[in-house]
Design a protein around this motif. Structure first.
Motif, PDB file in Angstrom:
ATOM      1  N   ARG A  90       0.830  -1.193   0.000  1.00 24.70           N
ATOM      2  CA  ARG A  90       0.000   0.000   0.000  1.00 24.70           C
ATOM      3  C   ARG A  90       0.868   1.248   0.000  1.00 24.70           C
ATOM      4  NH1 ARG A  90      -4.851  -1.989   0.457  1.00 24.70           N
ATOM      5  NH2 ARG A  90      -5.197  -3.943   1.571  1.00 24.70           N
ATOM      6  N   GLY A  91       0.221   2.397  -0.254  1.00 26.83           N
ATOM      7  CA  GLY A  91       0.928   3.666  -0.235  1.00 26.83           C
ATOM      8  C   GLY A  91       1.572   3.999  -1.565  1.00 26.83           C
ATOM      9  N   ARG A  92       2.465   5.008  -1.540  1.00 20.47           N
ATOM     10  CA  ARG A  92       3.102   5.457  -2.768  1.00 20.47           C
ATOM     11  C   ARG A  92       3.945   4.324  -3.378  1.00 20.47           C
ATOM     12  NH1 ARG A  92       7.135  10.705  -3.354  1.00 20.47           N
ATOM     13  NH2 ARG A  92       7.251  10.655  -5.636  1.00 20.47           N
ATOM     14  N   GLY A  93       3.773   4.119  -4.643  1.00 21.97           N
ATOM     15  CA  GLY A  93       4.499   3.030  -5.295  1.00 21.97           C
ATOM     16  C   GLY A  93       3.898   1.665  -5.009  1.00 21.97           C
ATOM     17  N   GLY A  94       2.718   1.694  -4.387  1.00 17.87           N
ATOM     18  CA  GLY A  94       2.099   0.417  -4.028  1.00 17.87           C
ATOM     19  C   GLY A  94       1.456  -0.262  -5.220  1.00 17.87           C
ATOM     20  N   GLY A  95       0.894  -1.414  -4.957  1.00 15.96           N
ATOM     21  CA  GLY A  95       0.242  -2.186  -6.000  1.00 15.96           C
ATOM     22  C   GLY A  95       0.415  -3.666  -5.726  1.00 15.96           C
ATOM     23  N   SER A  96       0.185  -4.450  -6.748  1.00 15.44           N
ATOM     24  CA  SER A  96       0.315  -5.904  -6.617  1.00 15.44           C
ATOM     25  C   SER A  96       1.725  -6.352  -7.003  1.00 15.44           C
ATOM     26  CB  SER A  96      -0.709  -6.610  -7.509  1.00 15.44           C
ATOM     27  OG  SER A  96      -2.018  -6.340  -7.064  1.00 15.44           O
ATOM     28  N   TYR A  97       2.251  -7.277  -6.224  1.00 12.66           N
ATOM     29  CA  TYR A  97       3.599  -7.793  -6.446  1.00 12.66           C
ATOM     30  C   TYR A  97       3.569  -9.313  -6.522  1.00 12.66           C
ATOM     31  CZ  TYR A  97       5.530  -3.263  -5.089  1.00 12.66           C
ATOM     32  OH  TYR A  97       5.853  -1.930  -5.026  1.00 12.66           O
ATOM     33  N   VAL A  98       4.560  -9.840  -7.221  1.00  6.47           N
ATOM     34  CA  VAL A  98       4.787 -11.286  -7.143  1.00  6.47           C
ATOM     35  C   VAL A  98       5.409 -11.555  -5.777  1.00  6.47           C
ATOM     36  CG1 VAL A  98       5.946 -13.284  -8.154  1.00  6.47           C
ATOM     37  CG2 VAL A  98       5.167 -11.404  -9.623  1.00  6.47           C
ATOM     38  N   ALA A  99       4.767 -12.414  -5.022  1.00  2.65           N
ATOM     39  CA  ALA A  99       5.202 -12.597  -3.625  1.00  2.65           C
ATOM     40  C   ALA A  99       5.666 -14.013  -3.316  1.00  2.65           C
ATOM     41  CB  ALA A  99       4.058 -12.237  -2.677  1.00  2.65           C
ATOM     42  N   GLY A 100       5.412 -14.943  -4.218  1.00  2.00           N
ATOM     43  CA  GLY A 100       5.736 -16.332  -3.889  1.00  2.00           C
ATOM     44  C   GLY A 100       6.349 -17.074  -5.050  1.00  2.00           C
ATOM     45  N   VAL A 101       6.713 -18.312  -4.800  1.00  2.00           N
ATOM     46  CA  VAL A 101       7.260 -19.186  -5.836  1.00  2.00           C
ATOM     47  C   VAL A 101       6.439 -20.465  -5.869  1.00  2.00           C
ATOM     48  CG1 VAL A 101       9.591 -18.284  -5.576  1.00  2.00           C
ATOM     49  CG2 VAL A 101       8.889 -20.278  -4.242  1.00  2.00           C
ATOM     50  N   LEU A 102       6.532 -21.159  -6.982  1.00  2.00           N
ATOM     51  CA  LEU A 102       5.869 -22.461  -7.080  1.00  2.00           C
ATOM     52  C   LEU A 102       6.856 -23.537  -6.641  1.00  2.00           C
ATOM     53  CD1 LEU A 102       3.899 -22.373 -10.438  1.00  2.00           C
ATOM     54  CD2 LEU A 102       2.985 -22.295  -8.126  1.00  2.00           C
ATOM     55  N   PRO A 103       6.632 -24.184  -5.536  1.00  2.00           N
ATOM     56  CA  PRO A 103       7.567 -25.224  -5.097  1.00  2.00           C
ATOM     57  C   PRO A 103       7.528 -26.428  -6.027  1.00  2.00           C
ATOM     58  CG  PRO A 103       5.607 -25.238  -3.718  1.00  2.00           C
ATOM     59  CD  PRO A 103       5.479 -24.045  -4.630  1.00  2.00           C
ATOM     60  N   VAL A 104       8.639 -27.152  -6.074  1.00  2.00           N
ATOM     61  CA  VAL A 104       8.701 -28.398  -6.848  1.00  2.00           C
ATOM     62  C   VAL A 104       8.276 -29.534  -5.922  1.00  2.00           C
ATOM     63  CG1 VAL A 104      10.210 -30.019  -8.062  1.00  2.00           C
ATOM     64  CG2 VAL A 104      10.515 -27.553  -8.363  1.00  2.00           C
ATOM     65  N   ARG A 105       7.175 -30.176  -6.243  1.00  2.00           N
ATOM     66  CA  ARG A 105       6.647 -31.267  -5.411  1.00  2.00           C
ATOM     67  C   ARG A 105       6.759 -32.582  -6.174  1.00  2.00           C
ATOM     68  NH1 ARG A 105       2.682 -27.084  -4.180  1.00  2.00           N
ATOM     69  NH2 ARG A 105       2.878 -26.459  -1.993  1.00  2.00           N
ATOM     70  N   GLU A 106       7.377 -33.574  -5.522  1.00  2.00           N
ATOM     71  CA  GLU A 106       7.599 -34.877  -6.170  1.00  2.00           C
ATOM     72  C   GLU A 106       6.276 -35.524  -6.584  1.00  2.00           C
ATOM     73  OE1 GLU A 106      10.605 -35.963  -6.928  1.00  2.00           O
ATOM     74  OE2 GLU A 106      11.489 -34.181  -5.992  1.00  2.00           O
ATOM     75  N   ALA A 107       5.265 -35.403  -5.727  1.00  2.00           N
ATOM     76  CA  ALA A 107       3.975 -36.028  -6.026  1.00  2.00           C
ATOM     77  C   ALA A 107       3.350 -35.420  -7.280  1.00  2.00           C
ATOM     78  CB  ALA A 107       3.031 -35.870  -4.837  1.00  2.00           C
ATOM     79  N   GLU A 108       3.531 -34.111  -7.456  1.00  2.00           N
ATOM     80  CA  GLU A 108       2.956 -33.461  -8.640  1.00  2.00           C
ATOM     81  C   GLU A 108       3.707 -33.862  -9.903  1.00  2.00           C
ATOM     82  OE1 GLU A 108       2.847 -29.279  -7.918  1.00  2.00           O
ATOM     83  OE2 GLU A 108       1.309 -29.436  -6.360  1.00  2.00           O
ATOM     84  N   ILE A 109       5.038 -34.030  -9.792  1.00  2.00           N
ATOM     85  CA  ILE A 109       5.799 -34.505 -10.956  1.00  2.00           C
ATOM     86  C   ILE A 109       5.325 -35.907 -11.351  1.00  2.00           C
ATOM     87  CG2 ILE A 109       8.088 -35.221 -11.750  1.00  2.00           C
ATOM     88  CD1 ILE A 109       9.277 -33.009 -10.022  1.00  2.00           C
TER      89      ILE A 109
END
Length: 264
Positions: A90-109
């Motif tokens: 929030r505030g000056r220069g605020g907005g939406s940011y990329v805040a996370g990463v997609l973890p590598v999960r063995e089960a999903e692979i």
């Protein structure tokens, strides 16, 4: 409650947003445009096209580039915030940011590998090798010193990474960068689509032993591009994907064999 993140990662470029818009989710039942945009942005984060700390463009700009209404975009952004992938400052220069990463999960692979049929997987790997070879050949003819420096920076990011999600991001980003260095928008778009499908299969724990080999192959490929040797660059790129493709197919066979053993 939205995540508060630091404004230390710059801004998402319009080129990166265009790349995200070129992702076409595969193998999933999509209920509407909002879900499609959610998957496009999620995949872009997974491939390192959008990186943690980077501020997103205004919603009106994003909606235009992604081809949806602002309301549809807000629905997608809300889902990504709920997953912790986006945050708000929030505030000056605020907005939406990329805040996370997609973890590598063995089960999903494993789930992804089970879902692919053998022929489809082979086709995807053949396409990846042929496209990378073409991009490498053209890059050796068309790239300038700035392009090569950019590719070497991406290769160094991969070489210095140790976490699976960072390896997956850096690897995909480097190979997509070949299309950019080849100065071909169509090749770049095709590489984005290929790696949107291929990346979720890569850089699980079983891949880590191959890190050193991949680093050496990347270096040899970039040396060939810098030496303006199109044939050598093409052959190295194709061999690189054929080696990794064989690993993916063997990993799938091992999973299916294990599944059969469990059923007995």
């Amino acid at each position: 409650m939205p995540n508060e993140v630091r404004d230390d990662g710059g801004s998402v470029s319009l080129r990166a947003l265009e790349m995200a818009a070129q992702v076409r989710p595969q193998g999933q039942v999509i209920s509407g445009r909002a879900e499609q945009v959610t998957l496009q942005l999620e995949s872009a984060i997974g491939m390192g096209l959008l990186n943690p700390g980077e501020r997103l463009p205004p919603e009106s700009v994003m909606a235009e580039h992604l081809g949806v209404s602002p309301l549809t975009l807000r629905q997608s952004l809300a889902v990504l915030r709920s997953k912790g992938l986006l945050g708000t400052r929030r505030g000056r220069g605020g907005g939406s940011y990329v805040a996370g990463v997609l973890p590598v999960r063995e089960a999903e692979i494993a789930q992804q590998l089970r879902r692919h049929k053998s022929d489809d997987l082979r086709d995807l790997i053949d396409l990846a090798a042929a496209t990378a070879g073409s991009a490498a050949r053209l890059a050796s003819r068309r790239s300038d010193e700035q392009d090569v420096r950019r590719l070497r920076k991406l290769a160094q990011r991969f070489a210095s990474s140790s976490e699976p999600h960072m390896l997956r991001q850096a690897d995909a980003r480097l190979h997509i960068g070949l299309g950019v260095a080849a100065q071909s928008r169509r090749l770049t778009a095709l590489l984005i689509q290929i790696h949107a499908e291929l990346s979720p299969l890569t850089w699980g724990q079983a891949w880590l032993d191959g890190h050193t080999t991949a680093v050496a192959e990347h270096e040899a490929l970039l040396d060939a591009i810098a030496e303006e040797d199109p044939g050598k660059a093409e052959n190295i790129a194709i061999s690189h994907f054929e080696r990794e493709g064989a690993f993916i197919i063997n990993q799938r066979l091992a999973i299916l064999t294990s599944d059969l053993a469990d059923q007995r």
